[in-house]
Write a protein that holds these residues in place. Structure first.
Motif, short mmCIF file in Angstrom:
data_model
loop_
_atom_site.label_atom_id
_atom_site.label_comp_id
_atom_site.label_asym_id
_atom_site.label_seq_id
_atom_site.Cartn_x
_atom_site.Cartn_y
_atom_site.Cartn_z
N TYR A 240 0.83 -1.25 -0.10
CA TYR A 240 -0.10 -0.06 -0.05
C TYR A 240 0.85 1.19 -0.13
CZ TYR A 240 0.48 0.31 5.15
OH TYR A 240 1.19 0.75 6.44
N PHE A 241 0.22 2.22 -0.45
CA PHE A 241 0.88 3.53 -0.39
C PHE A 241 0.01 4.49 0.26
CE2 PHE A 241 1.76 1.29 -4.43
CZ PHE A 241 3.24 1.35 -4.28
N LYS A 242 0.65 5.41 1.08
CA LYS A 242 -0.19 6.15 2.02
C LYS A 242 0.37 7.57 1.92
CE LYS A 242 -2.34 6.34 6.40
NZ LYS A 242 -2.57 5.44 7.66
N VAL A 243 -0.52 8.86 1.68
CA VAL A 243 -0.19 10.27 1.77
C VAL A 243 -1.00 10.74 2.82
CG1 VAL A 243 0.09 12.20 0.39
CG2 VAL A 243 0.35 9.82 -0.83
N PRO A 244 -0.45 11.09 3.91
CA PRO A 244 -1.19 11.91 4.95
C PRO A 244 -0.77 13.35 4.84
CG PRO A 244 0.37 10.09 6.03
CD PRO A 244 0.67 10.47 4.65
N VAL A 245 -1.74 14.27 4.96
CA VAL A 245 -1.26 15.83 4.85
C VAL A 245 -1.84 16.32 5.94
CG1 VAL A 245 -1.85 17.77 3.64
CG2 VAL A 245 -1.69 15.78 2.27
N PHE A 252 -2.34 21.21 18.46
CA PHE A 252 -3.32 20.51 17.54
C PHE A 252 -2.92 20.15 16.29
CE2 PHE A 252 -5.47 24.45 16.36
CZ PHE A 252 -5.55 24.53 15.12
N THR A 253 -3.61 19.10 15.77
CA THR A 253 -3.22 18.71 14.22
C THR A 253 -4.53 18.24 13.66
OG1 THR A 253 -0.99 17.94 14.58
CG2 THR A 253 -2.14 16.99 12.84
N LEU A 254 -4.87 18.50 12.45
CA LEU A 254 -5.83 18.00 11.68
C LEU A 254 -5.32 17.60 10.58
CD1 LEU A 254 -8.90 17.91 11.00
CD2 LEU A 254 -8.54 20.20 9.91
N GLU A 255 -5.47 16.16 10.13
CA GLU A 255 -5.02 15.56 9.09
C GLU A 255 -6.11 14.74 8.26
OE1 GLU A 255 -1.29 12.73 9.82
OE2 GLU A 255 -2.83 11.27 9.31
N ALA A 256 -5.77 14.80 6.98
CA ALA A 256 -6.48 14.09 5.96
C ALA A 256 -5.53 12.88 5.19
CB ALA A 256 -6.85 14.82 4.95
N SER A 257 -5.80 11.86 5.06
CA SER A 257 -5.13 10.85 4.67
C SER A 257 -5.45 9.90 3.54
CB SER A 257 -4.34 9.74 5.49
OG SER A 257 -3.78 9.09 5.27
N TYR A 258 -5.00 9.53 2.50
CA TYR A 258 -5.42 8.70 1.52
C TYR A 258 -4.38 7.44 1.40
CZ TYR A 258 -5.84 6.70 -3.36
OH TYR A 258 -6.25 5.89 -4.22
N ARG A 259 -4.97 6.25 1.22
CA ARG A 259 -4.33 5.01 1.38
C ARG A 259 -4.83 4.32 -0.05
NH1 ARG A 259 -3.38 0.57 6.24
NH2 ARG A 259 -3.10 -1.17 4.86
N TYR A 260 -3.92 3.80 -0.76
CA TYR A 260 -4.20 2.86 -1.93
C TYR A 260 -3.57 1.51 -1.74
CZ TYR A 260 -4.94 1.10 -6.70
OH TYR A 260 -5.13 0.18 -7.43
N SER A 261 -4.53 0.54 -1.39
CA SER A 261 -4.25 -0.62 -0.91
C SER A 261 -4.25 -1.83 -2.06
CB SER A 261 -5.20 -1.09 0.11
OG SER A 261 -5.01 -2.55 0.54
N ILE A 262 -3.28 -2.66 -2.11
CA ILE A 262 -3.20 -3.83 -2.92
C ILE A 262 -2.97 -5.13 -2.39
CG2 ILE A 262 -2.01 -4.61 -5.14
CD1 ILE A 262 -0.87 -1.82 -5.64
N PRO A 263 -4.06 -5.59 -2.11
CA PRO A 263 -4.09 -6.98 -1.34
C PRO A 263 -3.53 -7.98 -2.39
CG PRO A 263 -6.25 -6.51 -2.02
CD PRO A 263 -5.51 -5.33 -2.48
#
Length: 287
Positions: A240-245, A252-263
């Motif tokens: 998997y590839f993950k990109v948290p911003v 405090f922290t506000l985070e959005a994260s995208y993950r592309y998963s290849i099982p």
């Protein structure tokens, strides 16, 4: 790094949804706190909440999508010891809480480049919990990271035991990017922490999950002893590839994260396909 408002997660995290302790300065697992990367060595308390579009566990998801909300509380001591608790609610289903986790561990740092942590987590599930993670009840997590400056390499090992016993190793290569400019004030800043990851492990939890949840009654499910044997093998489970911003302020922290998963090497009814996962996390840090 300019401020103390960042943590590392396992799980994983590993990780996934975690899957592993949320919890503090390290890990993918799972978990549920932000995916950024600063080490904090002072007494602190953090409180967070996270939303995910589906619950993933070491590269596996159930046959039905389960969006969820989690809450987390983490206490960190100056000595490196930490304790934490969290609750998970699957949206759209009856239980008030599907899962409550409690645990603790120790963070260590041998040098500026080499650090790690070891922890134990107890998973407590509602009897009606439907998430695939409910096949396990205990996790011993061990993580080590080495910062090459250009990138950071991490190795996370998880031993899960309870109804099913499984062992996982997750390799990660990440790059923390922190732009020099502020957004709204002199105190805020962005962090981006893309990573490439691969999970190896056994998947006995799949057998337990299908038995406990009566998934064998589903239409095209065919059970065989070969599937059980394959699930006991230690093999590649997921890329998997993950990109948290993350948007960060001192507390405090506000985070959005995208993950592309290849099982890969998927057995039984969980014939997972390539999929995208989204998480939104907010936490506040007291110190």
């Amino acid at each position: 790094m300019r401020y103390l408002g960042l943590f590392i997660i396992l799980f994983s995290h590993a990780a996934a949804f975690a899957a592993v302790p949320p919890r503090l300065f390290y890990a993918e697992r799972l978990k549920t706190t932000a995916d950024t990367d600063t080490i904090i060595r002072k007494r602190s308390l953090s409180v967070g909440v996270s939303y995910g579009n589906d619950a993933i566990f070491f590269g596996r998801v159930g046959p039905v999508k389960y969006p969820f909300v989690t809450t987390d509380v983490v206490y960190n001591d100056k000595s490196g010891l930490f304790i934490y608790g969290s609750g998970l609610k699957v949206l759209g289903y009856d239980p008030v809480f599907d899962e409550v986790d409690v645990g603790g561990g120790y963070f260590y740092k041998f040098s500026k480049k080499f650090s790690g942590a070891i922890s134990y987590t107890r998973f407590i599930f509602n009897n009606d919990a439907k998430i695939i993670k409910s096949a396990s009840s205990n996790d011993i997590n061990f993580k080590n990271s080495f910062d090459w400056k250009v990138t950071k390499s991490s190795v996370v090992m998880d031993f899960l035991f309870g109804k099913s016993n499984d062992f996982f190793v997750t390799f990660s290569q990440s790059k923390l990017i922190e732009p020099s400019w502020s957004i709204f004030t002199d105190d805020d800043y962005l962090t981006i922490n893309p990573s490439a990851n691969v999970i190896f492990g056994t998947q006995n939890f799949v057998n337990t999950y299908t038995e406990d949840r009566d998934i064998r009654k589903m239409g095209d499910y065919i059970y065989s002893a070969r599937m059980d044997r394959n699930n006991r093998r230690f093999t590649v489970l997921n890329y998997y590839f993950k990109v948290p911003v993350a948007y960060n302020m001192p507390h405090f922290t506000l985070e959005a994260s995208y993950r592309y998963s290849i099982p890969v090497n998927v057995e039984n009814v969980l014939q997972n396909k390539h999929a995208s996962f989204f998480n939104l996390t907010f936490y506040y840090l007291f110190y």
